[in-house]
Design an enzyme around this catalytic site. Sequence first.
Site, PDB file in Angstrom:
ATOM      1  CG  ASP A 216      -2.023   0.815   0.990  1.00 43.84           C
ATOM      2  OD1 ASP A 216      -2.179   1.850   0.152  1.00 43.84           O
ATOM      3  OD2 ASP A 216      -3.327   0.294   1.521  1.00 43.84           O
ATOM      4  CG  ASP A 217      -1.080   4.980  -0.237  1.00 41.96           C
ATOM      5  OD1 ASP A 217      -1.310   4.528  -1.335  1.00 41.96           O
ATOM      6  OD2 ASP A 217      -2.148   5.585   0.391  1.00 41.96           O
TER       7      ASP A 217
END
Length: 412
Positions: A216-217
């Site tokens: 994810d980010d």
Amino acid sequence: MRYRNDKVSITDFGGVGDGKTLNTKAFREAIYRIQHLRRRGGTLLYVPPGVYLTESFNLTSHMTLYLARGAVIKATQDTWTWPLVAPLPSYGRGRERPGGRYMSFIHGDGLRDVVITGENGTIDGQGGIWWNMWRQGNLQFTRPNLVEFMNSRGIIISNVIFKNSPFWNIHPVYCSNVVIRYVTILAPTDSPNTDGIDPDSSSNVCIEDSFISTGDDLVAVKSGWDEYGIAYGRPSSHITIRRVTGSSPFAGIAVGSETSGGVEHVLAENIVIYNSGIGVNIKTNIGRGGFIKNITVSQVFMENVRTGIKIAGDTGDHPDNQFNPNALPYVKGVTLKNIWGVKVQKAGSIQGLKNAPFTNICLSKINLHGMTGPRSPPWKCSDVSGAAIEVSPSPCAQLSSPQQSGSCANHF
């Protein structure tokens, strides 16, 4: 980084680094000793080479957790032993499931002067079992973060490898004066929600000189979720992110989507992003309220990225149906400059909200090229104002004329 005169080893408390012995008692007793003996200048807890299996544990103030080269602190996979803690007040519930949430693997609340460092030892969350529970829909409560500090200040995290977090990796929330540097954060690209570093309703945070490759980010600045974040009202501010490299199926540098307490004064520079979904992503939603302002991203190189730049007002879910649909976010003063991309499928998308257009969006010296086909417009924009200069491919008309936008003059 404070020098600690007092030093103890986890082996002094019965710690065994054979990868099989459960060391929860050793870690908890060592930290109890540090907390209650209160040596002048604090205490360093040394973890020698070996694999130390343990349940989650709390840190205390004025301590250094030091991992030697070859030391691994490994989370047990006995998920039923994991303590539950209250939801964060700015979220109102667990981020994934209603109710409480599992405590982070290494946790701290109300602390000051804490260091996690060493010779690139490893903190391993063994998150696979949690990822499978998420995929199968078996989660009762929100998965644990790998490291979380709450209501704390004077935190340094450096020279450690973090891997396979059950959920977010490093989460400073309601914190101030936090430095995270020289860290490596690793998780498989398909591991759900394994954000690298998420400063959340925190101020004076510096993230630098690190490598992050997760599911994810890489870095996501947050400040609370819808009506709960609005009520708690603690912004994230004065956050510096620099010399960070990594890859993610989602975003490299992100703000949001939980920004209800407000995010301001963020600087990200000298960033390298490759094999990722979005290079730079600023994201919020109707019902969030709050503000995003004075964000500067510069000196970014990206390669093999689906979308170079995305600023969106329609991203992220809601904790419940009690959010106020009239709580519109306010996005103003976003400067993106000196950004170079190759193998970028789509240059960018900037889509504000009809009743809350994004203003002072300033783009300069941006070159995003690669696989944009003739049928796909390189930029997609709506409800946005600002200016652009030396941007290729040419941005949307709303940003095309710097002469008409005095608001951006100081940012070029």
